[in-house]
Write an enzyme that holds these catalytic residues in place. Structure first.
Site, PDB file in Angstrom:
ATOM      1  N   HIS A 174     -11.913  47.863 -20.473  1.00 30.51           N
ATOM      2  CA  HIS A 174     -11.121  49.035 -20.956  1.00 30.51           C
ATOM      3  C   HIS A 174     -11.835  49.590 -22.002  1.00 30.51           C
ATOM      4  O   HIS A 174     -13.173  49.323 -22.451  1.00 30.51           O
ATOM      5  CB  HIS A 174      -9.847  48.556 -22.114  1.00 30.51           C
ATOM      6  CG  HIS A 174     -10.197  47.402 -22.770  1.00 30.51           C
ATOM      7  ND1 HIS A 174     -11.032  47.568 -24.032  1.00 30.51           N
ATOM      8  CD2 HIS A 174     -10.094  45.890 -22.901  1.00 30.51           C
ATOM      9  CE1 HIS A 174     -10.865  46.990 -24.774  1.00 30.51           C
ATOM     10  NE2 HIS A 174     -10.763  45.556 -24.232  1.00 30.51           N
ATOM     11  N   CYS A 208     -13.121  40.621 -23.139  1.00 33.32           N
ATOM     12  CA  CYS A 208     -12.940  41.647 -22.030  1.00 33.32           C
ATOM     13  C   CYS A 208     -14.066  42.438 -21.902  1.00 33.32           C
ATOM     14  O   CYS A 208     -15.247  42.200 -22.499  1.00 33.32           O
ATOM     15  CB  CYS A 208     -11.878  42.954 -22.715  1.00 33.32           C
ATOM     16  SG  CYS A 208     -10.214  42.121 -22.830  1.00 33.32           S
TER      17      CYS A 208
END
Length: 396
Positions: free
Chosen positions: A322, A340
């Site tokens: 992301h 992440c």
């Protein structure tokens, strides 16, 4: 034409030349008193199992003919669905290909031929007992979608499946190019039983895939219950795209058809603790856009609670790729995320527009939490072909 049922293991119908004159006895039906052995009035006795009201489900329908042969058998339910079947050699019996489903009334039409060539038709019906418990399932990917080369067929069951082999036998995968693959049973991250079908290697671009889950009338076991419907889905495989993530170099590379499309600077999970990233092959599960990410939902306390753009889910446990503009100073330099794979807004917007659900992410790095489990998203690619095939209830 009239007929009579024998309330034993079968329903028996005696057929005369124009009218059936029958008397029911234990285990069958007696021929008319004036019938002569080998004569024109010799009847045909037809038996049908299951029989009666509240009959046991989960068994094939079997039709037999004594004193003649079967010309045709038609078995239909109230909705018009038909059980197909096959006649045995000699045409004295017929067995349905599928099993009788619970809570269903079937009408059976039987056409016979007597030994002296006369044709007779009879009809009867039976109703199976209702299911005490019904099992259902969810399928991925969605019907008529185009997916990446790493996307497996995935079936998640509402209730436990004890009779895995019986269920797997009813799951038929057809591909446009004869792709070799296998089912494998895993425990989904939700704790439910799940079975995935993956190819031996990544799909070839353009492959068309169909799943026919002919489960109606299949018993998944005491705790799972019966399936009372069939399922079908199909999808097409898009271009060959592979995403390679090197956490040591802090680089993400998008490859299409074996050629490098773009390299992006990233920052992965912080080394040395629970904020490390997973390694291995993940499959892009969903493109979720702008979502709220809260660290409490993944066991990291109050580390973060923010809206995140261009979010691409890689695991059920919460690993995404992301946009992470707050980590701009670390892209390409250090792994400082909470697990992440973060990148700049502009790179994330571009990357989000290029990838599709089903694209594999091949992630490597020296300091990670370990390899992605099979049920944590689509982690089947982290097993060798031999180990994956061994998870089949039919081939293991």
């Amino acid at each position: 034409m009239s007929h009579i049922r024998a309330r034993s293991a079968a329903v028996a119908v005696v057929l005369g030349a124009a009218l059936c004159a029958c008397s029911a006895g234990a285990g069958g039906v007696s021929p008319p008193a004036d019938a002569k052995p080998g004569g024109r009035d010799r009847p045909v006795t037809v038996t049908v199992t299951p029989d009666g009201e509240g009959a046991a489900a989960g068994k094939p329908v079997v039709v037999g003919a004594e004193g003649g042969t079967l010309s045709s058998v038609t078995v239909t339910d109230a909705a018009g669905g038909r059980l197909t079947g096959r006649k045995a050699a000699g045409k004295a019996s017929w067995t349905s290909d599928r099993k009788a489903a619970p809570g269903t009334t079937y009408t059976v039409e039987v056409r016979t031929r007597t030994r002296d060539g006369r044709k007779v038709t009879t009809r009867t019906s039976f109703t199976t007992a209702a299911a005490d418990r019904v099992n259902k399932l969810s399928l991925a990917p969605g019907k008529n979608t185009t997916v990446g080369v790493g996307q497996p067929l995935s079936v998640v069951f509402d209730h436990p499946v004890a009779r895995k082999a019986d269920v797997e036998k009813q799951l038929e995968v057809t591909t446009s190019n004869g792709t070799e693959g296998s089912w494998g049973w895993v425990r989904d991250h939700s704790g439910k039983d799940r079975v995935d079908w993956r190819p031996r290697e990544y799909w070839k671009a353009g492959t068309e895939v169909t799943l026919d889950a002919r489960l109606k009338g299949t018993d998944s076991g005491r705790a799972g219950g019966w399936f009372v419907r069939d399922y079908r889905t199909g999808f097409t495989v898009g271009a060959r795209q592979v995403v390679r993530v090197d956490l040591d170099r802090k680089r993400l590379t998008l490859e299409r058809n074996g050629k490098k499309v773009r390299e992006i600077l990233v920052s992965g999970g912080t080394p040395g603790g629970d904020k490390r990233s997973w390694k291995g092959t993940a499959v892009l599960m969903a493109k979720e856009g702008t979502i709220n990410m809260n660290s409490e939902t993944v066991g990291l306390g109050d580390a973060y609670d923010k809206m995140v753009d261009h979010s691409m889910r890689l695991t059920w446990s919460g690993m995404y790729a992301h946009a992470a503009p707050w980590n701009a100073a670390h892209f390409g330099r250090a792994n400082k995320s909470s697990g992440c794979i973060g990148m700049s807004d502009s790179d994330a917007a571009y990357f989000y527009g290029q990838v599709r659900v089903g694209d594999p992410f091949e992630i490597k790095g020296a300091d990670t939490k370990g390899t992605i489990a099979e049920g944590n998203g689509y982690g089947a690619w982290n097993l060798s072909w031999e180990r994956w095939r061994a998870r089949s209830a039919l081939h293991g």
